[in-house]
Structures are given as structure tokens and as C-alpha cells.
Design an enzyme around this catalytic site. Sequence first.
Site, short mmCIF file in Angstrom:
data_model
loop_
_atom_site.label_atom_id
_atom_site.label_comp_id
_atom_site.label_asym_id
_atom_site.label_seq_id
_atom_site.Cartn_x
_atom_site.Cartn_y
_atom_site.Cartn_z
N GLY A 58 24.96 -2.08 -17.95
CA GLY A 58 23.69 -1.83 -18.65
C GLY A 58 23.47 -2.85 -19.75
O GLY A 58 24.40 -3.21 -20.48
N GLY A 60 20.49 -2.59 -21.69
CA GLY A 60 19.43 -2.08 -22.54
C GLY A 60 19.88 -2.19 -24.00
O GLY A 60 20.84 -2.89 -24.32
N ARG A 349 5.39 18.44 -28.94
CA ARG A 349 5.28 17.94 -27.58
C ARG A 349 5.42 19.01 -26.51
O ARG A 349 4.65 19.06 -25.56
CB ARG A 349 6.40 16.92 -27.32
CG ARG A 349 6.19 15.61 -27.99
CD ARG A 349 7.35 14.68 -27.67
NE ARG A 349 7.09 13.38 -28.32
CZ ARG A 349 7.90 12.34 -28.22
NH1 ARG A 349 9.01 12.42 -27.53
NH2 ARG A 349 7.60 11.20 -28.81
N HIS A 424 9.88 11.97 -19.63
CA HIS A 424 9.89 10.78 -20.44
C HIS A 424 11.29 10.34 -20.83
O HIS A 424 11.56 9.17 -21.04
CB HIS A 424 9.08 11.11 -21.69
CG HIS A 424 9.00 10.01 -22.66
ND1 HIS A 424 8.52 8.77 -22.31
CD2 HIS A 424 9.34 9.92 -23.95
CE1 HIS A 424 8.58 7.99 -23.35
NE2 HIS A 424 9.08 8.66 -24.37
N GLU A 448 21.20 6.33 -23.82
CA GLU A 448 20.61 7.49 -23.15
C GLU A 448 21.56 8.09 -22.12
O GLU A 448 21.44 9.25 -21.75
CB GLU A 448 19.28 7.10 -22.49
CG GLU A 448 18.44 8.30 -22.08
CD GLU A 448 17.05 7.94 -21.56
OE1 GLU A 448 16.55 6.83 -21.87
OE2 GLU A 448 16.47 8.77 -20.85
C1 LIG Z 1 7.63 4.62 -21.97
C2 LIG Z 1 8.75 4.93 -22.92
C3 LIG Z 1 8.55 4.84 -24.29
C4 LIG Z 1 9.58 5.11 -25.18
N1 LIG Z 1 9.34 5.01 -26.51
C5 LIG Z 1 10.34 5.23 -27.40
C6 LIG Z 1 10.13 5.06 -28.79
O1 LIG Z 1 9.04 4.74 -29.23
N2 LIG Z 1 11.17 5.26 -29.62
C7 LIG Z 1 12.39 5.61 -29.16
O2 LIG Z 1 13.28 5.75 -29.98
N3 LIG Z 1 12.62 5.77 -27.84
C8 LIG Z 1 11.63 5.60 -26.96
N4 LIG Z 1 11.87 5.76 -25.61
C9 LIG Z 1 13.21 6.07 -25.15
C10 LIG Z 1 14.09 4.84 -25.14
O3 LIG Z 1 13.33 3.73 -24.75
C11 LIG Z 1 15.27 4.92 -24.20
O4 LIG Z 1 15.89 6.11 -24.32
C12 LIG Z 1 16.30 3.86 -24.51
O5 LIG Z 1 15.69 2.61 -24.54
C13 LIG Z 1 17.44 3.85 -23.53
O6 LIG Z 1 18.25 2.70 -23.74
P1 LIG Z 1 19.60 2.48 -22.98
O7 LIG Z 1 20.15 1.21 -23.47
O8 LIG Z 1 20.42 3.67 -23.08
O9 LIG Z 1 19.21 2.33 -21.45
P2 LIG Z 1 18.21 1.39 -20.68
O10 LIG Z 1 17.42 0.55 -21.56
O11 LIG Z 1 17.49 2.25 -19.71
O12 LIG Z 1 19.13 0.41 -19.89
C14 LIG Z 1 19.82 0.77 -18.74
C15 LIG Z 1 20.59 -0.43 -18.26
O13 LIG Z 1 21.53 -0.03 -17.32
C16 LIG Z 1 21.46 -0.83 -16.17
N5 LIG Z 1 21.88 -0.01 -15.05
C17 LIG Z 1 21.54 1.26 -14.78
N6 LIG Z 1 22.19 1.67 -13.69
C18 LIG Z 1 22.96 0.65 -13.27
C19 LIG Z 1 23.86 0.47 -12.20
N7 LIG Z 1 24.10 1.44 -11.33
N8 LIG Z 1 24.45 -0.72 -12.06
C20 LIG Z 1 24.22 -1.73 -12.93
N9 LIG Z 1 23.39 -1.59 -13.97
C21 LIG Z 1 22.77 -0.42 -14.13
C22 LIG Z 1 20.05 -1.29 -16.11
O14 LIG Z 1 19.99 -2.50 -15.40
C23 LIG Z 1 19.74 -1.48 -17.58
O15 LIG Z 1 20.17 -2.75 -17.98
C24 LIG Z 1 10.84 5.49 -24.70
C25 LIG Z 1 11.05 5.57 -23.34
C26 LIG Z 1 10.02 5.32 -22.45
C27 LIG Z 1 10.26 5.50 -20.99
#
Ligand SMILES: Cc1cc2nc3c(=O)[nH]c(=O)nc-3n(C[C@H](O)[C@H](O)[C@H](O)COP(=O)(O)OP(=O)(O)OC[C@H]3O[C@@H](n4cnc5c(N)ncnc54)[C@H](O)[C@@H]3O)c2cc1C
Lengths: 667, 234, 245
Positions: A58, A60, A349, A424, A448
Site C-alpha cells: 500500500g 496511500g 451523517r 464511504h 484504513e
Molecule cells: C471520496 C472520499 C473522500 C474522503 N475524504 C476524506 C477527508 O476529507 N478527510 C479524511 O480524513 N478522510 C477522508 N476520506 C477517507 C480517507 O481518504 C481514507 O480512509 C484514507 O485515505 C485511507 O488511506 P490508506 O493509506 O489507509 O489507504 P489507501 O489510500 O486506500 O491506499 C491503499 C493502498 O494499498 C494498495 N493495495 C490495496 N490492496 C493491495 C493488494 N492486494 N496488493 C498490493 N497493493 C494493494 C493500493 O494500491 C494503495 O496503494 C475520504 C475517502 C473517500 C473515498
Amino acid sequence: MTDTVNAGIAHGLYTDGEPIADTKAPAGPIDKKWTQRRFDASLVNPANRRKLDVIIVGTGLAGGSAAATLGEAGYNVKSFCFQDSPRRAHSIAAQGGINAAKNYKEDGDSVYRLFYDTVKGGDYRSRETNVYRLAEVSANIIDQCVAQGVPFARDYGGLLDNRSFGGVQVSRTFYARGQTGQQLLIGAYQALERQVAAGTVTQYARHEMLELVVADGRARGIIVRDLVSGEIETHLADAVVLASGGYGNVFFLSTNAMGSNVTASWRAHRQGAYMANPCYTQIHPTCIPVSGEHQSKLTLMSESLRNDGRIWVPKDKDDCDKDPRDIAEEDRDYYLERIYPSFGNLVPRDIASRQAKYVCDEGRGVGPMVGDFRRGVYLDFADAIERMGEATVREKYGNLFDMYERITGENPYKVPMRIYPAVHYVMGGLWVDYDLQSTIPGLFVTGEANFSDHGANRLGASALMQGLADGYFVLPNTIRDYLAKGPYEPLAEDHPAVVEARRSVEERTQRLLSVNGERSVDSFHRELGHVMWEYCGMERTEEGLLKAIDLIRGLRDEFWRNVRVLGAGDTLNQSLEKAGRVADFLELGELMCIDALHRRESCGGHFRGESQTEDGEALRHDDEYAYVAAWEFGGSEDGVFGEVGTPVLHKEDLVYEAIELKQRSYK
Amino acid sequence: MATVTSSRVATARRTTIGLKILMAGTGIVFVLYVLLHMYGNLKALQGEEAFNTYAEHLRTFGEPILPYGGLLWIVRVVLLLSLVGHAYAAYTLWSRAGNARRTKYAAVKTAARTAWMRWGGTFILLFVVWHLLEFTILKISVNPDKQGPNITQNPYELLVASFQVWWLTLIYVAALVALAFHLSHGVFSASQTLGLTGSAGAYRRSKMTGHALAAVIVVGFLIPPLAILFGLIK
Amino acid sequence: MNLTLKIWRQAGPRHTGELTTYKVQDISEDMSFLEMLDVLNEELIAKGEEPVAFDSDCREGICGMCGLMISGEAHGPERTTTCQLHMRSFSDGEVITIEPWRANAFPVIKDLVVDRSSFDRIIQAGGYISVNTGAAPEANAAPVPKPNADRAFMAAECIGCGACVAACPNASAMLFMGAKVTHLSELPQGQPERSARVLSMVDQHDAEGFGGCTNVGACSRACPKGIPQDVISTLNKDLRTSLRG
Ligand SMILES: Cc1cc2nc3c(=O)[nH]c(=O)nc-3n(C[C@H](O)[C@H](O)[C@H](O)COP(=O)(O)OP(=O)(O)OC[C@H]3O[C@@H](n4cnc5c(N)ncnc54)[C@H](O)[C@@H]3O)c2cc1C
Ligand code: HEM
Ligand code: HEM
Ligand code: SF4
Ligand code: F3S
Ligand code: FES
């Protein structure tokens, strides 16, 4: 109150297991715990770090920031994502903002207040110690991002601007127009690329993790598929970090990106990591509604629209297909203002979402017929335009209105917008302790993908904060305690655990390609999504959930007999990628329903039909359910695809010492 | 301050932007020369003496520090080097662009401005070769009625004699239209390349300057030939 | 509406490709362009033909994953991303040609999917500010004048989709480069590495085989985020300044 045996147990859907507890948070006052933990965690000699391999799945906010930071520290990092570049992780889509207890506005904010708001926002279902730490490091996040060049909004004096977000009383949200997620992610991405150039991080884009390698009780690597060549690769390491995001796509339609999936987490779960509170999902009330069966995803519009827009549906079903402008004032039902006179359109919400669903289920929805119902309610700016003038409305909401117009082809200055709730965010995820380590030693989970910080509901602008807190500040400090005991005995590629993990991936891939049935992957996914939304969405009942479990089992069974995946395994094959993800969603969906079924209370955004007050409001049961439900995989017969055994429930009691539990009321 | 090593600088000069800077620099030399040249040509309106005195003055300018014709030679050398540099850069970039997209699109919507610049520039090059043969090196009169040394050795006479021929005038009109197109984009392009258009306002101004300069040059250059063709100057 | 699609099909990086004609019926105006392709793919699967491969992820115009050349225009006739393009921008009976981004620095992987990792390598070459985690000063210690902050933000909006390269007659990536350099150069934090950054990035850009910019401006017209051409000017200026050593 439930004096009967829990329906889940009664139906043999799960069994009770030993309780579980976090053992890593040190004793002592809450505001000293993190300092203490960082001090207690062993250090790794800089010269040894190069010899320690860390896999991070990941890129993100959670994974990108962790990979950059561990790379800077000198560990040997491998970073994976399924997109074509780390910069495209789903975090990029976040719009609103990120919280931090900077108190720049001098409006009474503090670490404690952010902590308090977040626990309360999570409806008292999150772990106090983790949340406090989140609030504690929040200010550092902003410093870090600004130093990287993240262009947060500024005022005319050149200092950072804040706004208040998600119903809190203080202005602590930092933002970059409607692109906060993008800007934060690009910051992390650039830090990551810097490490790639420095040689500390190796980047594997278009690689999907399909299995976790657990050897001698420790997470030691992953099996991935190179999505371009189709090659199945083994990557081994001293520790594995999952930062693979949320699984909202189990609902098919959600605001998540098309590729968001549960595979990484689910594979870890199957290997022994517990899945916590899987049924906790957040539903956002202001999304652009579905326009037809072909729809592939939903788009979020900022909740700020509810500040000035008025929500209504026709009083009479027969008016639903009329032009809204022809419906007289007295024939409109401003139902939120009617039911919640004091909060009106600004109810939380979950309430806004649930009420929208009710009126549509009654047949009073608006917009195109999709299936048997119209799924949409009006969000009307006519009054606001009259009151403030079109120019002011345009200035405040112009970009949202433009987005709406681009997607629907309707002009929101003239015709009321239509909105409908959509999935969401998921608060559930792999269970982790204070160190963010799962129940499998050496497997860490951040962002997340873990369950820890948001309880049953997420406060706006706190997911971004959590992702970056985990990646920049928490994980790098806690993982070193584990790594300091390494390097672990090198694993040979022919170690039985490795061979077995590879075999299972190859077999599954082969199987998906050879079923050669009648139905496309998307058709299964769509159907699963429908079941989840109907029965495990905003409102759940025992009857509905039992039905859903049956339906999902049937669907999963059909999937493995009747799915059609064309093409070969040794090239880019997007149907195959989707098929693997949907196969895992079909298993997760069942667990989510079981989790929802066993939690016979209304909490967070989850309304449980059997648990409401006399006037139909959500009723929480702290005496019975103030715990985290951590599920252990029930096992499956080797080689039987889609078969899952009975899961085992482990409860982690939530102890609130720094905060007092309170019921909420919005009437 | 991160230091930049001189070898890095040397390689950077060969980058696509380095080449463009060379192109912009030489392009500006051309523009200045062309403006000056245009001014000289307009002297033809004042009659034979003014024009020939001006032509002579060009050659005696700076005497005695410079030898007779010295300034002219300096200008010629600068122009020649610029031409080499400009054309080298143009053709190198052209070929790099060709390599950067070997598979072409089946459907193309935008008319490419690069084509104007490259084919237009090539046309200008051919024109200049002819122009030099005609007026400077070989001094050829294309007018069958006006031949002989008293024509070819008198710049004014040569000018008048030549532009009394309609097809020659047509070649010049074509060349100037090509030049105008080249400059209407070239002036903006040079300012962009030199990094002088880093704001929306500067960007707009430089586009306008390009168009204005192109117009001035077509009109300014074409006055004498057209005046001759239509018999206003004899 | 009914449409005729001419779609580039190419089995793999080393295969030759060709345009193949498909017909789709009963397309709704409210579908996005990619949903229209989803529909086509469902039909192809039903017929037992391999679906058309194309990239997309967020489908809301922010991740930069999608991108198709639609009848000669990058991301199609509107100024937006392909995923946010809707079928109401087309008319019944239209023939639409769909091709991948064409640039040697973006080799085709399959059908409409290309490899844009060259962009990552350009960022690796210097598209960042070097600051280790935990080493950051207090965020408000360095105020940024509003005009600089606004211009930095405008440039930072680039989503790395590659439409600029696709649209540029020279297949140049200067708009992408200009956006990054401008974003970082406008900020006080970006100053220390300003010269080194631009030199390395331009070197990498050329090494990847992108063409040179001749200031055509087609990139900016195709850019879904409206990144203006003047960011290339900023890039050029930074390079010129650093050429002095
Ligand atoms: C439209 C929208 C608006 C939002 N607005 C807000 C906001 O204003 N404020 C806020 O705090 N939060 C907001 N959120 C929530 C927030 O964006 C997410 O919860 C957060 O960005 C998640 O980050 P993360 O790094 O955990 O995962 P992600 O950013 O989802 O990254 C997941 C990563 O894992 C990788 N991955 C997944 N599965 C695999 C696999 N099997 N093999 C290899 N790689 C994999 C993907 O390639 C990616 O790189 C919003 C969410 C959405 C959908
Ligand atoms: C030898 C013949 C010529 C050729 C082959 C030629 C070709 C080109 C080409 C291909 C460009 C690049 C287009 C671009 O960058 O936008 C260019 C730019 C330019 N040319 Fe020429 N040209 C020639 C002569 C001239 C002349 C005679 C002038 C001036 C009178 C001139 C002035 C310019 C200017 C100002 C530019 C802009 C430089 C820049 O883009 O940075 N060129 N030329
Ligand atoms: C109507 C248009 C033009 C006329 C009437 C004209 C006329 C002349 C004349 C009479 C000379 C000879 C001057 C001398 O030797 O004393 C000359 C030289 C020259 N002209 Fe032009 N010219 C025209 C356009 C152009 C253009 C468009 C260009 C360039 C793009 C150009 C470039 C030159 C050059 C390079 C020389 C040579 C100068 C030298 O070194 O002696 N001319 N021109
Ligand atoms: S500059 Fe525009 S077109 Fe180019 S990559 Fe960035 S967003 Fe896409
Ligand atoms: S279209 Fe190409 S030539 Fe330059 S201005 Fe844009 S990169
Ligand atoms: S799919 Fe993300 S921008 Fe189009």
C-alpha cells in the site's frame, strides 16, 4: 435488552473464543503512554538497519509515509501497490481536510479535546489509548507536510488557514481546497520517490499481494502477482506491513476507487490475523445518486452543502416524477426539518442517510427509477440563492455545483440537486494492538486497513490524520521494537510455508481462469453489493442479516461454479484481477453480516432495528457491547474454493479511563 | 544550497531546454537583424541617394577602428553562426520529437503549429539562400529589361529592377508571410523559452507582442517591393 | 444512443496492434465514457471475447489513472479526465476512435493501457523537498505570501495523467515537469534544491525519451486540471538560471 442467546450463536454462525487484550500500551497516565512506549521500544543500530527487510503493501497515506520514513531510517524497504504508480492510491480522493490539534485559532482546541471529539465521534467503540496518541502526534503531521511542500490553504498573512469540519466546535481542519487527500498523498509520494532514488526503497507498482507468508508463527513475506507479466513472485522480509486501505467496495457501489479491495487484509485474516468490527461502515449522506444499472461508482459531494441546502421529497408519491420546480411548497416534505426541528438539515451523517433511505423505501424518492425505486432526495438551494444571491452561492459552492453538473448534466442553480447516501469508509479492519501489530507477530497494519482509531463511526477529517500518524510517527517507532530482535532466520524459497503460499495462489488463479462459466465477475459483484446494501447497510435487522448470509453463501457457491474469466494468466488481465478481489469480498461479506448480526445494538452509523428508543432513535448498549469484536477465521477445507468455516469471536473489552461514556441525542 | 557540478551544467546544455535556449537566443538575433534590415529597406522610399548612402554607411560604420565593411562582416559572422545554431537546434529537436512518438495517432484533431515552424523555417532558409545569391553574392537581376553592371552594382537599381518582376515579388510575399507566421509564434516562444512569461499577464503580453511584431514586419518589408511593383518607385 | 467504436487492440508490449471496430447500442447519455466501455466489455465477455483493457481507478477525476485518446483529443472533447467525460458529449451514430496515449516514453502494455513509470522516475530525479520525518520545523515558522501559495497550489493540482504528453506534437512532458517545478519553486521550502532539482529532472525527462517542448500549448489545452503553459516558462527560467552554475 437481549436475554435470549445471541442469534448468531443460535444459528451456529460463530462460536465464542477467549477474550483478547492489548498488552503493549504501557501503564500510567494517558498523556505519558506514548512517550513511555517510544522509550521502551528497543532501538536498532543504524548499521544493522540495512540488513532488515520490510515489506509494505500500500502506498496511500498510511503506506507511502511509512515506506518513506522507514527508508530514511535506513531499513531495506519494498513498497507495493496495484495501481501504475504509488501516487494514485485511493487516499488521493479525499476532499475535505485533515484534523490536527494545533490550536492556531486559539479557540480552545487541545490534544485532549481532539482525543475527546474523536472518541465521542466513534460512539465510544474505539480504543482510548490509540486515539489519544493519534491526537498527540497530529500537530507533527502538519509540520511534516508543510516542510514537504504540501500547499495547504493560507490566509493573507501567509499563515495556515483552518476551518471547522464535521460538526465540531473548533476550527482545527487543515485543507487544500477540495484536494486535501491529493496534496497530502503527493507529499508522501515525493518523500517515497526520494527514497527510491536513494536506493532504500524498491518500488513495485502494478503488483498485487495475493497471499501472506506465515512461517513458524511469524509474518515473513508475501506472494504477489505482477499485473503486467502475470508472474507470481515471492517476496520475503523480516516484517510485513499492510496499509492496503478500506473494503467499502464490498458494496459494489461506493465512493471508493474501482480497485479498492480487501484481498491483502483478507488473506492475512485467513492466515490467522483477526478481523475487528468488520460490519462498521460509514455511510455518507451527500453523494450523487445512481443514474442507472450501468453505474460503476458513486461520487461524494462535500457535506458542507447541507449548511445551506434544504432537503426534501414530495409528500405524494405521484409527484415523484414531476419537475421539482412544479411541486408547490405545501406539497413538499422537508423531512429532516420536520423530524429534527433543532438540528434540521444538519443532523449527523447517519441520521441524514437513514432518513433518506426511509423516504425512498416509502416510494417517495426522486430521480430515475433504478430497479423498483427512485433513489434520491432533493437538496434544494433555491432558498439559499434567494437569501444570499446566486453570486455568493457560486463563490461558496461553485466547484461542487460544477462537478454535479458535469456528472448529471443538470444545472443545480436552476433545478434542485439530487443526493443519496453511499458507503464511504470502513472503520472495521484487521485487529491491531497499541504497536499496530496484528495477532500474527511481524504483521503490522496501518491506516484504513486496521480498526483502531474510529470506533463505530469516523469523525470527518480524521482518516487522513490517522493514515499519516500511523505511517510517519507511530509505526516507525513501534516496528523497531520488533525488528530489533531480527534479522530473523532467512527463509528459503523452498520453505514449506513459502511453497504452500505460492501453491495456493497459483491454484486459485488457475481455478478462476478455468471455471469458464456463464456470468461475468461484475455481475457477481453487483449482486453482492446489492445484498450488502439492503441488509447490512444503514439499517440492519436479524431477519435481514440471516437472509443476507444465505444469499451470500449461495452467490459464493455459484461464483466458483459459474464465473467467466477470459484471457490468460500470463498477461495483464483485468478480469482476473477483479475476480480475485470479488472472491474475497464474497467471504468478507458473510463475516460482516455475522458481525452485524451479533451486535444487537445501534451504535455509530449502524441502526439496528431491534435496538431503538421509543421514538425510533438509535439505542446503544454499553453494558453489553462496549467491546471490539475480533474475529478469527473459521478455517477452510484445503482446495475447496469459497468454503469458510465457523468464525470464532474474541472480545476486547473497551475500558474508558480518561473519558466518560455518554449517550447521544439529536432531537 | 545543493551544489550543481559543472559536468551537470554541461549535460544540461544539451537537453531539450538547452537547445531551445540556443534557439531563442539566435532567434532574437534574427529578429533584431530583420528589424534593422527592414528599416534600411524603407530608405528606398526616400529615393536612390538615401538608400545607397545608407548601404554605403553600413560599410563605413565604425571606421577607422573597423576596416571598410568591418561591421557588416561582424554582422555576417554573427548571423551565420546564429543560423547554424538555430537550424541545428531546430533539426535536432525535430528528430527527437519524431523519436518520441514513433507510432502516430490514427485520429488527429489539432493542426500542428510545429509544422508551421519547422516547414516554415525551412522555407525561410531556402529563401535566404536565394536572397543572398540575388542581392549579395552573385547579384543577379531577374529583370530581362534591366541587365548589366550599372544595375547589379547599384543596390537601389538592383532592387527596383528586381521587384518590377511580378513573380519575384510573389516569392517575397510568400517568404514574408512565412516569416510572419514564424515570428508570430517565435517571439512568444522565445520569451517562454527564456522564462519571461511566468505569469498570466506576461504570457498574454508576449503573445500579443509576437502578433504585433509579425504584422509590422510583413507590412514594413512589403512596402518597398509593392511600391516598386505598382510603379510608385521607378 | 448507438455508436461505432474503433478501438486500439494490442495483445501485449511486443505485439503489433490495430484498430478494431465495435458497435454499442442503447448507450445512455448519463453514462461516463468508461461506463460505456464497461458495457462494451460485458458484451464482449458474454460473446466469449476478451474485454478491452483500459486503466481507471478513482473514476472521479483525481487519481490520474485513466486516460484515452478519443478521436484525436486527449481525454476527449471536454476539459476533464476520461472518467469524468459523459456520453452526452457525443451524438447518436458517432464514430469514435479510441487510442492509447502515444509516446515512446509511455510504452503500450495492452490495448489502451500504457506504462507511465517514466513519470515516477522524473519525480525520483528530484521532484521533492528533502526533509526527513521528524525533522520539520513548526509549520507556521515560514509564512508563504498568498500569491505564491496560490500559484504553488495551482501547479500542485497536476494529477500525473500524462494527457499533456499525449497531446503534445513532440510528446514532450514539459507541462508535467513545469507543474512540479513551479509547485516547489514557489515555496520557501523549495529554494535550497531549486537548481539541482531542475537540472536532474530535465536530464531524466530527456533520458526517458520525451520530446522537447516547442511551446505549442496543446498540452495545456488538454490538461484536465487546466495547468497553464506558463509553468513551462518557470521551468525554463529555473533551468536557465541553473545553467550559470
Ligand atoms: C471520496 C472520499 C473522500 C474522503 N475524504 C476524506 C477527508 O476529507 N478527510 C479524511 O480524513 N478522510 C477522508 N476520506 C477517507 C480517507 O481518504 C481514507 O480512509 C484514507 O485515505 C485511507 O488511506 P490508506 O493509506 O489507509 O489507504 P489507501 O489510500 O486506500 O491506499 C491503499 C493502498 O494499498 C494498495 N493495495 C490495496 N490492496 C493491495 C493488494 N492486494 N496488493 C498490493 N497493493 C494493494 C493500493 O494500491 C494503495 O496503494 C475520504 C475517502 C473517500 C473515498
Ligand atoms: C534557417 C531557417 C530557420 C529554421 C529552419 C527555423 C526553424 C525554427 C524552428 C523549428 C523553431 C522552433 C519552433 C518553436 O520553438 O516554437 C524556430 C523558432 C524561432 N525562430 Fe526560427 N527558423 C529559421 C529562421 C528564423 C529566422 C530567419 C528568424 C527571425 C527572423 C527566426 C526566428 C525564430 C524565433 C524568434 C524563434 C523562437 C525561438 C524559441 O522558440 O525559443 N527563425 N525556428
Ligand atoms: C522585401 C524584402 C527584402 C528586401 C527588399 C531585401 C533587400 C535586400 C538587399 C537589397 C540586400 C543587399 C544589401 C547589401 O548588400 O547592401 C539584402 C541583404 C540581405 N537580406 Fe534582405 N531583403 C528583404 C527581405 C529579407 C528577409 C525577409 C531576410 C531574412 C529572413 C533578409 C535577409 C538578408 C540578409 C541576411 C542579407 C545579407 C546581408 C549581408 O550580409 O550583406 N532579407 N536584402
Ligand atoms: S500537467 Fe495536466 S495533463 Fe499533464 S500530467 Fe499533469 S494533470 Fe495530466
Ligand atoms: S504541447 Fe508540447 S511543445 Fe510544449 S507547450 Fe506543450 S509541451
Ligand atoms: S480514474 Fe482517476 S482520474 Fe480518471
